[in-house]
Design an enzyme around this catalytic site. Structure first.
Site: not given
Ligand code: 5GP
Length: 119
Positions: A33-34, A91, A99-100, A104, A106
């Site tokens: 994760d970034i 999520n 968010e994405v 996925h 985690h």
């Molecule tokens: P969500 O909130 O959708 O469950 O988690 C999305 C995750 O993707 C977040 O923890 C965020 O830090 C990670 N993320 C967003 N953009 C990028 C990216 O460009 N590269 C990587 N490696 N992780 C990302």
């Protein structure tokens, strides 16, 4: 809602933006994760185009589902966190705070993570 072909993880899968890859096969890709929220914070995503956990569980084939979760188990093994424990989070949708919009999971670990949710 249709799958967004240009979401950030779709771009990672297409090689349009880089990631710190751990491993992959035909079913999954694992990368760091970034913005890590724990000493170990890894994302595992399916290669197929699924918006969320719900979408994946409803529409993916049995081969994709078992390939993905076997991949996830392999990643956990490679991270050396089996004995100390870890947390898996996916999520999903608005209330889940996703968010994405590409499914996925985690993997979080490397320290005691505390309560699951803030009160
Ligand atoms: P969500 O909130 O959708 O469950 O988690 C999305 C995750 O993707 C977040 O923890 C965020 O830090 C990670 N993320 C967003 N953009 C990028 C990216 O460009 N590269 C990587 N490696 N992780 C990302």
């Amino acid at each position: 809602m249709p799958y967004d072909q240009n979401n950030i993880f779709a771009k990672i899968l297409k090689g349009e933006i880089p990631c710190k890859k751990i491993n992959d096969d035909e079913y999954y890709l694992a990368f760091h994760d970034i913005q890590p929220k724990a000493p170990i914070h890894v994302l595992v995503i399916p290669k197929g185009k699924y918006i969320s956990a719900q979408d994946f569980h409803e529409k993916a084939s049995p081969e994709e589902i078992s390939g993905f979760y076997k991949g996830l188990a392999k990643v956990v093994e490679s991270l050396n966190i089996k004995n100390d424990g870890f947390r898996l989070i996916s999520n999903c949708g608005l209330n889940g705070g996703q968010e994405v919009p590409h499914f996925h999971v985690h993997i979080l670990g490397g320290k005691k993570l505390g309560p699951m949710l803030k009160d």
